[in-house]
Write a protein that holds these residues in place. Structure first.
Motif, short mmCIF file in Angstrom:
data_model
loop_
_atom_site.label_atom_id
_atom_site.label_comp_id
_atom_site.label_asym_id
_atom_site.label_seq_id
_atom_site.Cartn_x
_atom_site.Cartn_y
_atom_site.Cartn_z
N ARG A 1 0.87 -1.00 0.07
CA ARG A 1 0.05 0.04 -0.03
C ARG A 1 0.91 1.14 -0.14
NH1 ARG A 1 -3.68 3.26 -0.85
NH2 ARG A 1 -4.99 4.21 0.81
N PRO A 2 1.17 2.10 -1.00
CA PRO A 2 1.92 2.93 -1.32
C PRO A 2 1.53 4.21 -0.33
CG PRO A 2 1.02 2.63 -3.17
CD PRO A 2 0.41 1.61 -2.32
N MET A 3 2.63 5.02 -0.09
CA MET A 3 2.46 6.24 0.46
C MET A 3 1.58 7.06 -0.44
SD MET A 3 3.65 6.33 3.57
CE MET A 3 4.16 7.83 3.87
N PRO A 4 0.63 8.01 0.21
CA PRO A 4 -0.16 9.14 -0.60
C PRO A 4 0.83 9.73 -1.19
CG PRO A 4 -0.54 9.56 1.51
CD PRO A 4 0.38 8.17 1.66
N PRO A 5 0.34 10.38 -2.30
CA PRO A 5 1.31 11.58 -3.15
C PRO A 5 1.61 12.54 -2.25
CG PRO A 5 -0.76 10.93 -4.54
CD PRO A 5 -0.78 10.24 -3.10
N THR A 6 2.71 13.34 -2.52
CA THR A 6 3.20 14.44 -1.86
C THR A 6 2.35 15.56 -2.23
OG1 THR A 6 5.22 13.51 -1.31
CG2 THR A 6 5.12 15.74 -0.87
N PRO A 7 1.77 16.46 -1.51
CA PRO A 7 1.04 17.52 -2.35
C PRO A 7 2.17 18.49 -2.89
CG PRO A 7 0.81 17.77 0.28
CD PRO A 7 1.64 16.37 -0.21
N PRO A 8 1.68 19.18 -3.86
CA PRO A 8 2.62 20.15 -4.58
C PRO A 8 2.91 21.23 -3.56
CG PRO A 8 0.56 20.41 -5.52
CD PRO A 8 0.38 19.22 -4.45
N LEU A 9 4.23 21.96 -3.71
CA LEU A 9 4.47 23.10 -2.95
C LEU A 9 3.82 24.10 -3.17
CD1 LEU A 9 8.45 22.69 -2.84
CD2 LEU A 9 6.86 21.89 -1.08
N PRO A 10 3.51 25.08 -2.19
CA PRO A 10 2.75 26.40 -2.34
C PRO A 10 3.82 27.31 -3.49
CG PRO A 10 2.57 25.83 -0.20
CD PRO A 10 3.51 24.75 -0.93
N SER A 11 3.43 28.09 -4.15
CA SER A 11 4.45 28.79 -5.02
C SER A 11 5.22 29.89 -4.21
CB SER A 11 3.63 29.67 -6.20
OG SER A 11 2.47 30.38 -5.63
N ALA A 12 4.60 30.15 -3.09
CA ALA A 12 5.46 31.01 -2.31
C ALA A 12 6.53 30.31 -1.22
CB ALA A 12 4.61 31.91 -1.50
N ALA A 13 6.41 28.97 -1.14
CA ALA A 13 7.52 28.23 -0.48
C ALA A 13 8.74 28.34 -0.69
CB ALA A 13 7.12 26.81 -0.37
N LYS A 14 9.49 28.45 0.20
CA LYS A 14 11.11 28.42 0.25
C LYS A 14 11.64 26.99 0.41
CE LYS A 14 15.21 29.77 0.70
NZ LYS A 14 16.02 29.74 -0.30
N ALA A 15 12.04 26.34 -0.58
CA ALA A 15 12.35 24.81 -0.59
C ALA A 15 13.71 24.82 0.27
CB ALA A 15 12.54 24.26 -1.59
N PHE A 16 14.01 23.62 1.14
CA PHE A 16 15.24 23.26 1.86
C PHE A 16 14.86 21.97 2.30
CE2 PHE A 16 12.76 25.92 4.79
CZ PHE A 16 12.90 25.09 5.78
N SER A 17 16.01 21.56 3.13
CA SER A 17 15.92 20.23 3.88
C SER A 17 16.72 20.14 4.94
CB SER A 17 16.47 19.16 3.11
OG SER A 17 16.52 17.96 3.54
#
Length: 175
Positions: free
Chosen positions: A135-151
């Protein structure tokens, strides 16, 4: 020749299992067909079961059937003939993402289990694992356009992938 998925004494094998190995929607019923192959004449009326289990062996769903369902019972099966055995596994609750075991067994009556054996004929128990059902993980929702991506990894347990700041008023911010 095709290698059997499971061997049962004396001389019954499961050659294949047909049905979903990846479940995208966990509600409803799963249907599987076991392809049995007797290696010698069958002298008994057999029943089989199929179960979906957690990795720790907890039963999630299962089905027991009289093999042949009175149409062509096991004593009428011919050696080396592939015979279909259909199982319906009702899912009463949604499955969490993860891997589940598909387990099968063969018996004459409740107290007369037919042992499974390995390729060398050594008894392995009363049930055989045929496959993993995922049973796979649900898809990750898309990032909001104003989001700052980092890890960022927090306490070796939580991964933060993005953040966005919305100004609510001059003294309060939401993160």
């Amino acid at each position: 020749p095709q290698r059997a998925l499971a061997h049962f004494q004396p001389g019954m094998t499961i050659q294949a299992v047909r049905g979903p190995l990846v479940i995208s929607d966990s509600a409803g019923e799963l249907t599987y067909t076991l392809e049995w192959k007797p290696l010698q004449p069958v002298n008994h009326f057999y029943s089989s079961f199929l179960q979906l289990q957690t990795q720790s062996g907890e039963r999630i769903a299962g089905d027991d059937v009289f093999m042949g369902r009175w149409l062509l019972a096991t004593p009428y099966w011919q050696p080396n003939q592939i015979m279909a055995d259909i199982h319906h596994l009702p899912l009463t609750t949604a499955l969490a993402p993860g891997a589940y075991k598909l387990m099968a067994g063969l018996y004459l009556s409740v107290n007369e289990w037919i042992p499974t054996v390995n390729d060398e004929g050594v008894v392995q128990g009363n049930v055989a694992q045929l496959a993993w059902v995922k049973r796979p993980m649900p898809p990750t929702p898309p990032l909001p356009s104003a989001a700052k991506a980092f890890s960022a990894v927090l306490d070796n347990a939580i991964v933060l992938r993005h953040a966005s700041v919305n100004q609510v008023d001059a003294t309060h911010f939401e993160l």
